[in-house]
Design an enzyme around this catalytic site. Structure first.
Site, PDB file in Angstrom:
ATOM      1  CG  ASP A  56      46.218  32.213  68.815  1.00  9.85           C
ATOM      2  OD1 ASP A  56      47.023  31.900  69.760  1.00  9.85           O
ATOM      3  OD2 ASP A  56      45.036  32.626  68.829  1.00  9.85           O
ATOM      4  CG  ASP A 105      41.184  34.356  69.912  1.00  9.62           C
ATOM      5  OD1 ASP A 105      42.636  34.706  70.149  1.00  9.62           O
ATOM      6  OD2 ASP A 105      40.869  33.297  70.317  1.00  9.62           O
TER       7      ASP A 105
END
Length: 163
Positions: free
Chosen positions: A132, A114
């Site tokens: 995401d 991330d």
């Protein structure tokens, strides 16, 4: 259409993660938009918003891989067997592409990369990635399709023609 959007999102996600790993030192934020968005390379061993990341990795990791594969199978079944019109096909493709992107990380690395970190006036959103974003936009498109699509009546509910 859904498979094309899945492959495009999966490729964009993996390319962005390669860039993040090569250019962002682990846990060192780089300001992109002061007071709103930073780029910071983190490793997420859990699911969305790092849920389950504090649990035993020996069982969470295989569970998450299995759950992702089952979810991908459900999306593929929906694409193959149910009518897809409106925004649903693109939404399903984005969900599938996001799942593919995060599954590749989880299977290859044991965690998901991330790197997008949003914050504003003391509020902080958990760090996320392109996969995401695709999953979130895909879900929004499915909701839009459910709320605004016009349903054709089934044969049983149609009135019989006058003779």
């Amino acid at each position: 259409m859904p498979i094309v959007s899945a492959l495009l999102l999966g490729a964009a996600d993996q390319a962005s993660k390669v860039w993040a790993v090569r250019n962002l030192p682990l846990f060192e934020p780089r300001v992109l938009v002061r007071g709103f968005c930073d780029l910071v390379h983190v490793r997420n061993t859990g699911v969305a918003f790092s849920l389950l990341s504090t649990l035993d990795h020996r069982w969470v990791h295989p569970f998450l891989i299995l759950a992702t594969v089952l979810a991908m199978g459900a999306v593929l079944a929906y694409i193959a067997y149910l009518p897809c019109r409106g925004t649903a096909p693109v939404g399903l493709g984005l969900i599938l592409g996001g799942a593919i992107g995060n599954l590749i990380d989880r299977a290859r690395l044991g965690y998901v990369v991330d790197f997008i970190d949003l914050h504003w006036r003391g509020h902080h959103w958990p760090t996320f990635n392109v996969a995401d974003i695709g999953i979130s936009v895909g879900i929004a498109l499915l909701v839009i399709d459910m709320v605004f699509s016009t349903k054709e009546p089934s044969d049983a509910s149609r009135p019989a023609p006058d003779r």
